[in-house]
Design a protein around this motif. Structure first.
Motif, PDB file in Angstrom:
ATOM      1  N   SER A  64      39.242  35.791  45.524  1.00 32.96           N
ATOM      2  CA  SER A  64      40.240  36.715  44.963  1.00 32.96           C
ATOM      3  C   SER A  64      40.757  37.712  45.997  1.00 32.96           C
ATOM      4  O   SER A  64      41.694  38.462  45.719  1.00 32.96           O
ATOM      5  CB  SER A  64      39.630  37.493  43.801  1.00 32.96           C
ATOM      6  N   THR A  65      40.143  37.734  47.169  1.00 34.32           N
ATOM      7  CA  THR A  65      40.419  38.801  48.131  1.00 34.32           C
ATOM      8  C   THR A  65      41.891  38.917  48.510  1.00 34.32           C
ATOM      9  O   THR A  65      42.399  40.013  48.726  1.00 34.32           O
ATOM     10  CB  THR A  65      39.563  38.588  49.400  1.00 34.32           C
ATOM     11  N   GLU A  66      42.579  37.773  48.579  1.00 36.09           N
ATOM     12  CA  GLU A  66      43.993  37.811  48.987  1.00 36.09           C
ATOM     13  C   GLU A  66      44.838  38.640  48.026  1.00 36.09           C
ATOM     14  O   GLU A  66      45.872  39.181  48.419  1.00 36.09           O
ATOM     15  CB  GLU A  66      44.559  36.385  49.091  1.00 36.09           C
ATOM     16  N   VAL A  67      44.402  38.741  46.778  1.00 31.17           N
ATOM     17  CA  VAL A  67      45.163  39.576  45.831  1.00 31.17           C
ATOM     18  C   VAL A  67      45.146  41.019  46.314  1.00 31.17           C
ATOM     19  O   VAL A  67      46.186  41.659  46.467  1.00 31.17           O
ATOM     20  CB  VAL A  67      44.582  39.492  44.396  1.00 31.17           C
ATOM     21  N   VAL A  68      43.932  41.535  46.589  1.00 32.03           N
ATOM     22  CA  VAL A  68      43.851  42.955  46.971  1.00 32.03           C
ATOM     23  C   VAL A  68      44.351  43.192  48.392  1.00 32.03           C
ATOM     24  O   VAL A  68      44.834  44.283  48.705  1.00 32.03           O
ATOM     25  CB  VAL A  68      42.428  43.541  46.773  1.00 32.03           C
ATOM     26  N   GLU A  69      44.255  42.184  49.242  1.00 33.62           N
ATOM     27  CA  GLU A  69      44.818  42.355  50.592  1.00 33.62           C
ATOM     28  C   GLU A  69      46.318  42.592  50.528  1.00 33.62           C
ATOM     29  O   GLU A  69      46.869  43.471  51.197  1.00 33.62           O
ATOM     30  CB  GLU A  69      44.503  41.127  51.464  1.00 33.62           C
ATOM     31  N   ARG A  70      46.977  41.808  49.691  1.00 33.42           N
ATOM     32  CA  ARG A  70      48.429  41.994  49.555  1.00 33.42           C
ATOM     33  C   ARG A  70      48.723  43.331  48.864  1.00 33.42           C
ATOM     34  O   ARG A  70      49.666  44.041  49.244  1.00 33.42           O
ATOM     35  CB  ARG A  70      49.047  40.831  48.770  1.00 33.42           C
ATOM     36  N   ILE A  71      47.903  43.664  47.894  1.00 31.06           N
ATOM     37  CA  ILE A  71      48.080  44.943  47.191  1.00 31.06           C
ATOM     38  C   ILE A  71      47.935  46.110  48.173  1.00 31.06           C
ATOM     39  O   ILE A  71      48.731  47.058  48.160  1.00 31.06           O
ATOM     40  CB  ILE A  71      47.063  45.051  46.026  1.00 31.06           C
ATOM     41  N   ALA A  72      46.936  46.021  49.049  1.00 27.42           N
ATOM     42  CA  ALA A  72      46.701  47.100  50.017  1.00 27.42           C
ATOM     43  C   ALA A  72      47.911  47.295  50.930  1.00 27.42           C
ATOM     44  O   ALA A  72      48.206  48.411  51.361  1.00 27.42           O
ATOM     45  CB  ALA A  72      45.453  46.795  50.845  1.00 27.42           C
ATOM     46  N   ALA A  73      48.616  46.196  51.201  1.00 27.27           N
ATOM     47  CA  ALA A  73      49.798  46.296  52.053  1.00 27.27           C
ATOM     48  C   ALA A  73      51.035  46.722  51.265  1.00 27.27           C
ATOM     49  O   ALA A  73      51.856  47.493  51.757  1.00 27.27           O
ATOM     50  CB  ALA A  73      50.067  44.944  52.727  1.00 27.27           C
ATOM     51  N   ASP A 122      47.214  33.980  44.373  1.00 27.40           N
ATOM     52  CA  ASP A 122      46.675  35.326  44.567  1.00 27.40           C
ATOM     53  C   ASP A 122      47.793  36.309  44.894  1.00 27.40           C
ATOM     54  O   ASP A 122      47.880  37.399  44.324  1.00 27.40           O
ATOM     55  CB  ASP A 122      45.635  35.324  45.703  1.00 27.40           C
ATOM     56  N   HIS A 123      48.661  35.929  45.819  1.00 30.05           N
ATOM     57  CA  HIS A 123      49.766  36.815  46.192  1.00 30.05           C
ATOM     58  C   HIS A 123      50.754  36.981  45.039  1.00 30.05           C
ATOM     59  O   HIS A 123      51.290  38.074  44.816  1.00 30.05           O
ATOM     60  CB  HIS A 123      50.486  36.274  47.437  1.00 30.05           C
ATOM     61  N   ALA A 124      50.957  35.912  44.297  1.00 30.30           N
ATOM     62  CA  ALA A 124      51.866  35.981  43.146  1.00 30.30           C
ATOM     63  C   ALA A 124      51.323  36.949  42.098  1.00 30.30           C
ATOM     64  O   ALA A 124      52.084  37.674  41.450  1.00 30.30           O
ATOM     65  CB  ALA A 124      52.050  34.589  42.549  1.00 30.30           C
ATOM     66  N   CYS A 125      50.002  36.979  41.962  1.00 32.75           N
ATOM     67  CA  CYS A 125      49.373  37.902  41.020  1.00 32.75           C
ATOM     68  C   CYS A 125      49.676  39.346  41.421  1.00 32.75           C
ATOM     69  O   CYS A 125      50.010  40.185  40.583  1.00 32.75           O
ATOM     70  CB  CYS A 125      47.868  37.641  40.986  1.00 32.75           C
ATOM     71  N   CYS A 126      49.581  39.637  42.711  1.00 32.91           N
ATOM     72  CA  CYS A 126      49.914  40.982  43.219  1.00 32.91           C
ATOM     73  C   CYS A 126      51.353  41.329  42.861  1.00 32.91           C
ATOM     74  O   CYS A 126      51.631  42.430  42.366  1.00 32.91           O
ATOM     75  CB  CYS A 126      49.715  41.039  44.732  1.00 32.91           C
ATOM     76  N   GLU A 127      52.275  40.386  43.073  1.00 35.22           N
ATOM     77  CA  GLU A 127      53.695  40.655  42.766  1.00 35.22           C
ATOM     78  C   GLU A 127      53.908  40.845  41.268  1.00 35.22           C
ATOM     79  O   GLU A 127      54.721  41.671  40.847  1.00 35.22           O
ATOM     80  CB  GLU A 127      54.579  39.534  43.316  1.00 35.22           C
TER      81      GLU A 127
END
Lengths: 283, 385
Positions: free
Chosen positions: B41-50, B18-23
């Motif tokens: 999927s929430t971890e993707v948007v959490e990292r995106i929000a940060a 999920d975090h890798a997807c954000c990166e």
């Protein structure tokens, strides 16, 4: 030389004649809208109009501006994306009562709550015209629609009150009879920073008027003239509409609230300090 | 064009998918994400929000997935690269706007971290049962592109790929992750920005008043504009002509559908990514994708240990379906074994392509965990007989 109507330059004349019925109020709304845009002082290139689906949903398609005919009920979230990606744009949503307040009702209240900087113009004709005259969330009690053949029994929304309660900074209602006032309200709304809302009561003689024995377009306009009462600053709790009752018109709300992006940038800067560059769009 | 270094976190990291997807999105130049919380999927948007506010981007948590899936399209038409992120139930709500993106030819990315379904199903456990929905879930005829990462590294790499494909073909691209790859943590290497190829949006060079939104000039894909450029363009989800104006007749419909379908079909060879191992002299080929492709490796090594000639074909691109390669394998008489975390979705497509040329075997699974490699192994043995 023939005088040129200033409205013409804002229309996609290659799409005229339009699809709306004789007696429909939408032509008047477009006329008012274009005059408001023409005189509002905002650079034309930066104006983006977004519509949903339905008779009013076709409005964007007749305007020679950046214009989007999106999906049913969803012009507001589309407009949210446009505005946030490029905050320099002046984003205006034009859509109908069914689109904005039935299927799209959730988006309306959230955009108002956030105070997203956009203008929403709702053409309220009390019915789904495009699909043949079904009941909407603004159809008055008693009124007959194709899906309420014995008369509507549901309490309708009072749109100005809903808009105010959800957080709109500017709320006005006029009818298609009130051309000058409608132009002024639309102009003020687009010039206002934050979530502004204008309701225009509009006749649908073909599918609402005829079923309810309200006469043709002209007779419906006469009723707008006779039944409308101008009460600027009226308490929005008092402006709900009854079947054949008075139509309270006016500018009800004009207040200041911090917009979504202002609040966002303030918060980020407060927390992130110098590391944060105020967001002004993705480009 | 190379990536903007501002978004690129160069180095070796220990990240979940999920975090890798954000990166990956950041490296791809994505600066607008709209989403709604949904496991897994929430971890993707959490990292995106940060992360996004630090690099000039913006994340907005919308009121639902319907709003998220159209907000990104508004952002694209204002010039952004944009994506939304969800899982099964949210993906269901997004279907209408996948159709809108297809119809307006809005380049954008939909990430679906698949979980068990139907309905609320298994929020925290894996599935691969949205594969047909990704292909056919919106109404009408169309083609999309879907990619299936099987590791956090690929979640990063294929998110960039998804954006590049979206821009090249002006099509919504689905990144079909699953709960396992979303939540597994592995080494992810992010290269220097100068080593990351980015496909920039192709904007029109037409003069003011001369832009035709759907004139392709003999190509498959028309150039774009963004709102604010002074072209006064119109977009509609209705069937439209080159001007972007609604036209309600069968001729316009044929022209419209023909191109949105064939711009993908005709370019399938350029789009499709596959990985193969030991297929050359194999008697059996295991065809798999996503997390199942890693489970299949164990079954393949078990079979090879018994002397069975078994190869592996991994579908990185699920849609468009790699018909040509699978037909070649079938024509060579190789038996095909397909495990997937559903009761036969991509397998239906495999059967369609094979058309009785060879034997094909499904290894179904209801989801909630991955296959027992033993089950796949037994099917390989069955196939070879």
């Amino acid at each position: 030389m023939e005088p040129t109507n200033p409205v013409v330059d804002y229309l996609r004349m290659d799409r005229i004649p339009h699809i709306w019925c004789p007696g429909c109020g939408l032509g008047t709304v477009v006329n008012c809208f274009v005059r408001a845009i023409h005189s509002c002082g905002i650079e034309r290139d930066l104006i983006s109009v977004v519509s949903g689906i339905g008779c009013t949903g076709r409005m964007a398609g007749y305007l020679r501006l950046d214009s989007f005919h999106t999906t049913h009920g969803r012009p507001i979230p589309f407009a949210t994306g446009l505005k946030l990606a490029n905050p320099k744009l002046k984003v205006i949503v034009c859509s109908g009562d069914g689109d904005l307040f039935s299927i799209g009702g959730n988006h309306f209240i959230h955009a108002a709550r956030r105070n997203t900087d956009m203008t929403v113009i709702c053409v309220n004709n009390f019915t789904y015209g495009m699909t043949g005259g079904q009941v909407t969330p603004t159809t008055p009690i008693e009124a007959v629609a194709s899906t309420t053949p014995y008369g509507n029994s549901e309490e309708p929304f009072n749109l100005p009150h809903l808009a105010e309660s959800a957080g709109a900074v500017y709320v006005a209602r006029w009818t298609t009879f009130h051309v000058r006032q409608a132009i002024k309200a639309m102009k003020e709304a687009v010039q206002k920073s934050g979530f502004s809302f204008v309701e225009i009561i509009s006749p649908c003689p073909t599918l609402y008027g005829r079923r309810n024995k309200l006469g043709d377009g002209l007779e419906m306009m006469r009723a707008f003239k006779e039944k409308s009462k101008v009460k600027n600053g009226a308490d929005t709790r008092e402006v709900g509409l009854d079947f054949k009752g008075d139509i309270i018109c006016g500018k009800f709300i004009n207040r200041e609230r911090t917009t979504f992006l202002e609040r966002y940038n303030t918060r980020m800067a407060a927390r992130l300090g110098a590391a944060y560059k105020p967001y002004e769009g993705v480009l | 064009m190379k990536a903007d270094p501002k978004g690129v976190m160069t180095g070796a990291h220990f990240l979940d998918g999920d975090h890798a997807c954000c990166e990956g999105a950041l490296s791809a130049g994505c600066r607008f994400v709209a989403g709604y919380p949904i496991t897994p999927s929430t971890e993707v948007v959490e990292r995106i929000a940060a992360r996004f506010p630090m690099v000039g981007g913006i994340f907005i948590q919308m009121e639902d997935e319907i709003a998220s899936s159209i907000a990104i399209q508004g952002a694209v038409w204002a010039g952004a690269k944009a994506m939304t992120v969800t899982s099964g139930p949210g993906f269901s709500l997004m279907m209408e706007h996948i159709g809108l993106a297809v119809m307006l030819e809005t380049p954008c990315v939909f990430v679906n971290v698949q979980r068990g379904g139907p309905s609320t199903g298994l929020p925290t456990l894996p599935g691969q049962a949205d594969m047909m929905q990704a292909r056919w879930g919106s109404h009408g005829d169309y083609e999309i592109i879907a990619l299936c990462p099987n590791s956090p590294q690929e979640c990063y790499d294929l998110t960039i790929k998804a954006f590049n494909l979206a821009e090249t073909y002006r099509v919504p691209v689905m990144l079909m992750m699953d709960e396992c790859v979303g939540h597994m943590t592995e080494k992810v290497v992010i290269p220097d920005a100068g080593e990351i190829d980015i496909v920039e949006r192709r904007f029109t060079t037409a003069k003011r008043g001369e832009y035709l939104p759907y004139e392709t000039y003999g190509d498959w894909v028309p150039p774009m504009v963004k709102s604010g450029d002074g072209h006064y363009f119109h977009m509609t989800g209705l069937t439209h002509d080159e001007r972007g104006y609604p036209v309600m007749n069968a001729e316009a419909q044929e022209k419209c559908v023909h191109r949105i379908v064939n711009k993908i079909k005709e370019n399938a060879d350029d789009i499709i990514l596959l990985r193969e191992a030991d297929t050359e002299d194999a008697d059996v080929v295991v065809v798999s994708y996503g997390i199942t492709s890693r489970v299949a490796l164990k079954a393949i090594s078990m079979a090879q240990a018994e002397g069975i000639k078994v190869g592996h074909l991994r579908l990185i691109t699920a849609w468009p379906f790699p018909e040509t390669r699978i037909r070649q394998l079938a024509d060579q008489g190789k038996a095909l074994v397909m495990p997937e975390l559903n009761y036969g979705q991509m397998y239906l497509e495999l059967q369609r392509v094979v058309e009785g040329r060879t034997r094909s075997h499904l290894v179904p699974h209801g989801g909630g965990t991955v296959h027992d490699p033993e089950v796949i192994f037994r099917k390989i043995k069955e196939a070879v007989q």
